[in-house]
Motif scaffolding. Sequence first.
Motif, PDB file in Angstrom:
ATOM      1  N   ALA A   1       0.845  -1.191   0.000  1.00  0.00           N
ATOM      2  CA  ALA A   1       0.000   0.000   0.000  1.00  0.00           C
ATOM      3  C   ALA A   1       0.879   1.239   0.000  1.00  0.00           C
ATOM      4  O   ALA A   1       1.949   1.258   0.609  1.00  0.00           O
ATOM      5  N   LEU A   2       0.398   2.274  -0.681  1.00  0.00           N
ATOM      6  CA  LEU A   2       1.103   3.548  -0.737  1.00  0.00           C
ATOM      7  C   LEU A   2       0.512   4.482   0.307  1.00  0.00           C
ATOM      8  O   LEU A   2      -0.702   4.658   0.381  1.00  0.00           O
ATOM      9  N   HIS A   3       1.385   5.055   1.128  1.00  0.00           N
ATOM     10  CA  HIS A   3       0.965   5.984   2.177  1.00  0.00           C
ATOM     11  C   HIS A   3       1.664   7.316   1.973  1.00  0.00           C
ATOM     12  O   HIS A   3       2.833   7.361   1.579  1.00  0.00           O
ATOM     13  N   ALA A   4       0.969   8.394   2.279  1.00  0.00           N
ATOM     14  CA  ALA A   4       1.532   9.732   2.174  1.00  0.00           C
ATOM     15  C   ALA A   4       2.428  10.011   3.368  1.00  0.00           C
ATOM     16  O   ALA A   4       2.084   9.695   4.508  1.00  0.00           O
ATOM     17  N   GLY A   5       3.567  10.601   3.083  1.00  0.00           N
ATOM     18  CA  GLY A   5       4.481  11.060   4.118  1.00  0.00           C
ATOM     19  C   GLY A   5       4.612  12.567   4.012  1.00  0.00           C
ATOM     20  O   GLY A   5       3.857  13.209   3.279  1.00  0.00           O
ATOM     21  N   PRO A   6       5.583  13.137   4.693  1.00  0.00           N
ATOM     22  CA  PRO A   6       5.776  14.588   4.666  1.00  0.00           C
ATOM     23  C   PRO A   6       6.449  15.056   3.369  1.00  0.00           C
ATOM     24  O   PRO A   6       7.630  15.383   3.347  1.00  0.00           O
ATOM     25  N   GLY A   7       5.694  15.020   2.269  1.00  0.00           N
ATOM     26  CA  GLY A   7       6.225  15.434   0.983  1.00  0.00           C
ATOM     27  C   GLY A   7       6.729  14.298   0.121  1.00  0.00           C
ATOM     28  O   GLY A   7       7.192  14.515  -0.995  1.00  0.00           O
ATOM     29  N   TYR A   8       6.640  13.097   0.613  1.00  0.00           N
ATOM     30  CA  TYR A   8       7.078  11.916  -0.135  1.00  0.00           C
ATOM     31  C   TYR A   8       6.291  10.719   0.401  1.00  0.00           C
ATOM     32  O   TYR A   8       5.783  10.746   1.511  1.00  0.00           O
ATOM     33  N   PRO A   9       6.172   9.656  -0.409  1.00  0.00           N
ATOM     34  CA  PRO A   9       5.373   8.511   0.001  1.00  0.00           C
ATOM     35  C   PRO A   9       6.192   7.389   0.636  1.00  0.00           C
ATOM     36  O   PRO A   9       7.421   7.380   0.577  1.00  0.00           O
ATOM     37  N   TYR A  10       5.462   6.470   1.218  1.00  0.00           N
ATOM     38  CA  TYR A  10       6.028   5.230   1.755  1.00  0.00           C
ATOM     39  C   TYR A  10       5.290   4.053   1.136  1.00  0.00           C
ATOM     40  O   TYR A  10       4.066   4.104   0.972  1.00  0.00           O
ATOM     41  N   ALA A  11       6.000   2.980   0.854  1.00  0.00           N
ATOM     42  CA  ALA A  11       5.404   1.701   0.471  1.00  0.00           C
ATOM     43  C   ALA A  11       5.433   0.812   1.702  1.00  0.00           C
ATOM     44  O   ALA A  11       6.469   0.670   2.352  1.00  0.00           O
ATOM     45  N   VAL A  12       4.273   0.236   2.026  1.00  0.00           N
ATOM     46  CA  VAL A  12       4.155  -0.626   3.198  1.00  0.00           C
ATOM     47  C   VAL A  12       3.545  -1.949   2.739  1.00  0.00           C
ATOM     48  O   VAL A  12       2.468  -1.947   2.124  1.00  0.00           O
ATOM     49  N   PRO A  13       4.197  -3.078   3.000  1.00  0.00           N
ATOM     50  CA  PRO A  13       3.595  -4.359   2.637  1.00  0.00           C
ATOM     51  C   PRO A  13       2.179  -4.457   3.208  1.00  0.00           C
ATOM     52  O   PRO A  13       1.938  -4.073   4.357  1.00  0.00           O
ATOM     53  N   ASP A  14       1.255  -4.921   2.379  1.00  0.00           N
ATOM     54  CA  ASP A  14      -0.155  -4.989   2.776  1.00  0.00           C
ATOM     55  C   ASP A  14      -0.813  -6.123   2.003  1.00  0.00           C
ATOM     56  O   ASP A  14      -0.961  -6.036   0.784  1.00  0.00           O
ATOM     57  N   PRO A  15      -1.224  -7.191   2.694  1.00  0.00           N
ATOM     58  CA  PRO A  15      -1.806  -8.341   2.005  1.00  0.00           C
ATOM     59  C   PRO A  15      -3.273  -8.165   1.602  1.00  0.00           C
ATOM     60  O   PRO A  15      -3.857  -9.067   1.006  1.00  0.00           O
ATOM     61  N   ALA A  16      -3.881  -7.016   1.904  1.00  0.00           N
ATOM     62  CA  ALA A  16      -5.295  -6.816   1.554  1.00  0.00           C
ATOM     63  C   ALA A  16      -5.483  -6.985   0.044  1.00  0.00           C
ATOM     64  O   ALA A  16      -4.651  -6.512  -0.745  1.00  0.00           O
ATOM     65  N   PRO A  17      -6.550  -7.648  -0.353  1.00  0.00           N
ATOM     66  CA  PRO A  17      -6.800  -7.855  -1.785  1.00  0.00           C
ATOM     67  C   PRO A  17      -6.809  -6.524  -2.547  1.00  0.00           C
ATOM     68  O   PRO A  17      -7.366  -5.534  -2.083  1.00  0.00           O
ATOM     69  N   GLY A  18      -6.143  -6.537  -3.691  1.00  0.00           N
ATOM     70  CA  GLY A  18      -6.141  -5.365  -4.552  1.00  0.00           C
ATOM     71  C   GLY A  18      -5.113  -4.303  -4.215  1.00  0.00           C
ATOM     72  O   GLY A  18      -4.985  -3.320  -4.940  1.00  0.00           O
ATOM     73  N   ARG A  19      -4.378  -4.475  -3.133  1.00  0.00           N
ATOM     74  CA  ARG A  19      -3.365  -3.472  -2.781  1.00  0.00           C
ATOM     75  C   ARG A  19      -2.220  -3.542  -3.788  1.00  0.00           C
ATOM     76  O   ARG A  19      -1.656  -4.607  -4.030  1.00  0.00           O
TER      77      ARG A  19
END
Length: 141
Positions: free
Chosen positions: A43-61
């Motif tokens: 999953a892509l998460h917003a950070g302070p001006g840049y994003p983070y990728a976080v492993p996420d097993p939810a369907p469709g992520r």
Amino acid sequence: MPAEHPVLPFFVYGTLLTGGRNHAAFLAGRCAGVRAAVLEGAALHAGPGYPYAVPDPAPGRRISGELVTVRPDAHPATLAALDRLEDCRPDGRGEYVRERLAVRTADGAAVDAWVYLAGPEAAARLRAHPALIVSGDWRRR
């Protein structure tokens, strides 16, 4: 080059994307190729001006980005520069961790690439207080 750092393309999904503020400084002039790609299971998460990728097993992520192939002669210096940019530390406790993961290109091919994922503290923070970019695309946030 040590075995733990093979010459692999980079999967980029934020400020290192073509046209992004860090692309010119770290990748422009070093690329042998750039093509669209997707990282499944993250999953892509917003950070302070840049994003983070976080492993996420939810369907469709999935995260949309680019597979950047750096010229072999420029790879060692580019890898070191990106590790510094992403605060990727050998002890795994930086802002990001670099992992070898498979990404899928537009033609369906699976390609191993270096991917910078949120480090342990950032990932824990984002799991507790998500800043999810539902589209999975930094450019369409």
